[in-house]
Design an enzyme around this catalytic site. Structure first.
Site, PDB file in Angstrom:
ATOM      1  N   SER A 154       0.836  -1.200   0.000  1.00 29.33           N
ATOM      2  CA  SER A 154       0.000   0.000   0.000  1.00 29.33           C
ATOM      3  C   SER A 154       0.869   1.246   0.000  1.00 29.33           C
ATOM      4  CB  SER A 154      -0.897   0.011   1.249  1.00 29.33           C
ATOM      5  OG  SER A 154      -1.587   1.245   1.391  1.00 29.33           O
ATOM      6  N   TYR A 167      -2.287  -0.632  10.304  1.00 26.40           N
ATOM      7  CA  TYR A 167      -2.191  -0.879   8.864  1.00 26.40           C
ATOM      8  C   TYR A 167      -0.878  -0.359   8.288  1.00 26.40           C
ATOM      9  CZ  TYR A 167      -3.832  -1.247   4.022  1.00 26.40           C
ATOM     10  OH  TYR A 167      -3.977  -1.566   2.694  1.00 26.40           O
TER      11      TYR A 167
END
Length: 264
Positions: A154, A167
């Site tokens: 990501s 995350y």
């Protein structure tokens, strides 16, 4: 010196006949990756945690002429990953390409997030990558044919964000893991390991972010030189490139696939 021949150029992007194992195949990007591999002539072995969704994918893909199969497994559970790799080898004889496209997030402020919730995200997005890569790379080493490992991480592996302590940490860890695995696997065993760092891509979960009148969408566009958010098809070329001979001199990299998000 190896010459650049016509055959080399014509075949450098081919994955025809390769066996590709795709985790998170029932997710938006996992499905696109699996379908692209299948259309490119690879044998696709899909995994996820929902047998119903995997069965539907298998039916859909086979109707398109794709040679595919599936196995239900949780990528964060070592015993299930071991069984997954063995099932792929039993079905197709080997594993040549691994694409990791599974993931999980539960946004919470660090003051509200429990240690258990943080650990769950780390297990789902980082520990699981280690487990899957370990078992697949062991199989690739035994085959003595090299291989390609592509991990979807990501843009949040590079930039922090409120509520994303778990995350961001997990994706940053996965990117650094990719770079370290390349040091272990590429020179000695011919296994290239790279990650793709996407921005927001359209899916059932993110569809609400694509409303051109929403403040979320407008704020995203301020950071997107390309002028739009990502569509699933934007992911196909990059994935095929990193899975083919065209990227043989690339390993240990964390590659931007964001429309230029980090530049603004």
């Amino acid at each position: 010196m190896v010459d650049v021949s016509k055959d080399f150029v014509n075949n450098m992007f081919s994955i025809e006949g390769k066996v590709a194992l795709v985790t998170g195949a029932t997710g938006a990007l996992g499905k696109v990756i699996a379908k692209a591999y299948g259309y490119a002539g690879a044998k696709v072995f899909m995994t996820g945690r929902s047998e119903g969704k995997l069965k539907d994918l298998e039916t859909e893909f086979k109707a398109e002429g794709i040679d595919c199969a599936y196995y239900v497994a949780d990528p964060a559970i070592e015993e299930q990953v071991d069984a997954l790799v063995k099932a792929c080898v039993k079905q197709y004889g080997e594993v040549n390409i691994l694409a990791i496209a599974h993931g999980f997030n539960k946004p919470q402020n660090i003051l509200e997030q429990s240690v258990a919730d943080w650990q769950y995200i780390m297990d789902a997005d980082c520990k699981s990558v280690y487990i899957v890569c370990k078992y697949v790379s062991e199989q690739m080493v035994a085959q003595k044919k090299g291989g390609k490992i592509v991990v979807v991480t990501s843009q949040r592996s590079k930039r922090g964000m409120a509520g994303y302590t778990g995350y961001c940490t997990s994706k940053g860890g996965a990117d650094l893991m990719v770079s370290s695995m390349a040091c272990d696997l590429t020179a000695k065993y011919g296994i290239n390991v790279n990650s793709i760092c996407p921005t927001v891509f359209r899916s059932e979960l993110t569809e609400w972010m694509f409303d051109p009148e929403s403040e979320v969408y407008k704020n995203f566009l301020k950071r997107e030189p390309i002028g739009r958010l990502g569509e699933p098809y934007d992911f196909v070329g990059f994935t095929l490139f990193l899975s083919s001979a065209a990227s043989d001199f690339m390993t240990g990299g964390n590659y931007d696939c964001s429309g230029g998000y980090l530049t603004c």
